[in-house]
Design a protein around this motif. Structure first.
Motif, PDB file in Angstrom:
ATOM      1  N   ALA A 178       1.894  -0.121  -4.607  1.00  0.00           N
ATOM      2  CA  ALA A 178       1.284   0.910  -5.450  1.00  0.00           C
ATOM      3  C   ALA A 178       0.469   1.792  -4.521  1.00  0.00           C
ATOM      4  CB  ALA A 178       0.399   0.276  -6.517  1.00  0.00           C
ATOM      5  N   ASP A 179      -0.011   2.907  -5.031  1.00  0.00           N
ATOM      6  CA  ASP A 179      -0.835   3.788  -4.202  1.00  0.00           C
ATOM      7  C   ASP A 179      -2.208   3.147  -4.028  1.00  0.00           C
ATOM      8  OD1 ASP A 179      -2.164   5.738  -2.849  1.00  0.00           O
ATOM      9  OD2 ASP A 179      -2.000   7.265  -4.401  1.00  0.00           O
ATOM     10  N   MET A 180      -2.448   2.573  -2.855  1.00  0.00           N
ATOM     11  CA  MET A 180      -3.696   1.871  -2.569  1.00  0.00           C
ATOM     12  C   MET A 180      -4.610   2.708  -1.674  1.00  0.00           C
ATOM     13  SD  MET A 180      -3.603  -1.315  -3.875  1.00  0.00           S
ATOM     14  CE  MET A 180      -2.359  -2.321  -4.688  1.00  0.00           C
TER      15      MET A 180
ATOM     16  N   THR B  35       0.796  -1.237   0.000  1.00  0.00           N
ATOM     17  CA  THR B  35       0.000   0.000   0.000  1.00  0.00           C
ATOM     18  C   THR B  35       0.825   1.283   0.000  1.00  0.00           C
ATOM     19  OG1 THR B  35      -0.165   0.137   2.435  1.00  0.00           O
ATOM     20  CG2 THR B  35      -1.828  -1.198   1.281  1.00  0.00           C
ATOM     21  N   ASP B  36       2.109   1.195   0.305  1.00  0.00           N
ATOM     22  CA  ASP B  36       2.954   2.386   0.381  1.00  0.00           C
ATOM     23  C   ASP B  36       3.853   2.446  -0.844  1.00  0.00           C
ATOM     24  OD1 ASP B  36       4.747   4.421   0.903  1.00  0.00           O
ATOM     25  OD2 ASP B  36       5.006   3.889   3.014  1.00  0.00           O
ATOM     26  N   PRO B  37       3.588   3.360  -1.775  1.00  0.00           N
ATOM     27  CA  PRO B  37       4.307   3.364  -3.051  1.00  0.00           C
ATOM     28  C   PRO B  37       5.797   3.686  -2.959  1.00  0.00           C
ATOM     29  CG  PRO B  37       2.826   5.257  -2.898  1.00  0.00           C
ATOM     30  CD  PRO B  37       2.524   4.379  -1.721  1.00  0.00           C
TER      31      PRO B  37
ATOM     32  N   ARG C 214       8.908  -3.296   8.016  1.00  0.00           N
ATOM     33  CA  ARG C 214       7.673  -2.503   7.942  1.00  0.00           C
ATOM     34  C   ARG C 214       6.777  -2.969   6.807  1.00  0.00           C
ATOM     35  NH1 ARG C 214       5.898   2.315   5.286  1.00  0.00           N
ATOM     36  NH2 ARG C 214       4.361   3.471   6.527  1.00  0.00           N
ATOM     37  N   LEU C 215       7.370  -3.534   5.777  1.00  0.00           N
ATOM     38  CA  LEU C 215       6.598  -3.944   4.608  1.00  0.00           C
ATOM     39  C   LEU C 215       5.528  -4.975   4.936  1.00  0.00           C
ATOM     40  CD1 LEU C 215       9.621  -3.142   3.524  1.00  0.00           C
ATOM     41  CD2 LEU C 215       8.765  -4.100   1.384  1.00  0.00           C
ATOM     42  N   VAL C 216       5.701  -5.750   6.016  1.00  0.00           N
ATOM     43  CA  VAL C 216       4.745  -6.815   6.324  1.00  0.00           C
ATOM     44  C   VAL C 216       3.744  -6.396   7.406  1.00  0.00           C
ATOM     45  CG1 VAL C 216       6.447  -8.527   5.642  1.00  0.00           C
ATOM     46  CG2 VAL C 216       6.187  -7.983   8.068  1.00  0.00           C
TER      47      VAL C 216
END
Length: 230
Positions: free
Chosen positions: A45-47, A37-39, A100-102
């Motif tokens: 991508a921009d979610m 969700t964080d581009p 942080r990605l998870v």
């Protein structure tokens, strides 16, 4: 001879019939983690729009007492070195344990009593205890949101119906990195595996399942009993 339209081909084949919704839906939020969700991350991508739409859906689900499940994809070093999927899609190796990605996107306000499921494949059912969890909470319908539409959302919808659940996919609550695979996957899901519906439809469905507030008379009696015990 004119070529038949796609809609005609699928209609003639008997696809696209509506599902029968149950009285105990569960919401499965697929991989709305920062790695999707964080581009700033290449895997994402921009979610913003589907995340905020899902936040609205979750408010309604919680008010209706519907179970909520979050999923995250997360890999340890041994999995990064060995999994066939990561050879095909090596960018996914960035989704490592502790990063942080998870983490679930905090705009969804995940609660401590909501199940968090870690997976290493596309489907939320593959290699996990999701089927058992849904059975234990008495779910009879699965509402799927999340990312990506063409990947883990589609795989989860396919496996949900194969486990016997009617499936709903709110179209504004799922997102992808590109429009073409997003649209194609929504078409495919709607024709073969579940109903792709509007958010307002799902909100109305959940609203109808909200517990009735106590009658004024009942509320007065309950208050009096509480005061008597005090």
């Amino acid at each position: 001879m004119d070529r038949p339209s796609t809609a005609h081909v699928y209609e003639r084949a008997g696809f696209g019939r509506p599902v029968v919704r149950g009285a105990r839906p569960a919401v499965v939020v697929v991989d709305f983690t920062y790695g999707f969700t964080d581009p700033q991350y290449p895997t994402a991508a921009d979610m913003t729009a589907p995340v905020l739409a899902t936040a609205r859906l979750l408010d309604a689900a919680r008010a209706a007492g519907a179970p909520v499940v979050f999923t995250t994809i997360s890999y340890d070093a041994a999995q990064v070195a060995a999994l066939a999927w990561l050879r095909k899609a090596p960018g996914m190796a960035a989704l490592q344990v502790g990063s942080r990605l998870v983490e679930i996107d905090q705009r969804l306000s995940p609660r401590p009593d909501e199940h968090l499921l870690t997976k290493t494949g596309a489907s939320a059912f593959f290699g996990t205890a999701l089927a058992g969890h849904l059975a234990s909470v008495g779910a009879d319908t699965v509402i799927v949101t999340g990312a990506t539409t063409s990947g883990c959302v589609r795989a989860t919808a396919v496996d949900a119906v194969q486990h016997g659940y009617p499936v709903l996919v709110p179209n504004v609550c799922v997102g992808d990195r590109a429009r073409a695979p997003h649209d194609a996957s929504l078409f495919d899901i709607n024709e073969k595996y579940g109903d792709v519906v509007g958010l307002d439809d799902v909100l109305a469905y959940l609203e109808a399942l909200r517990p009735d507030p106590p009658e004024p008379e009942q509320l007065s009696t309950t208050t009096s009993q509480a005061e008597a015990r005090a």
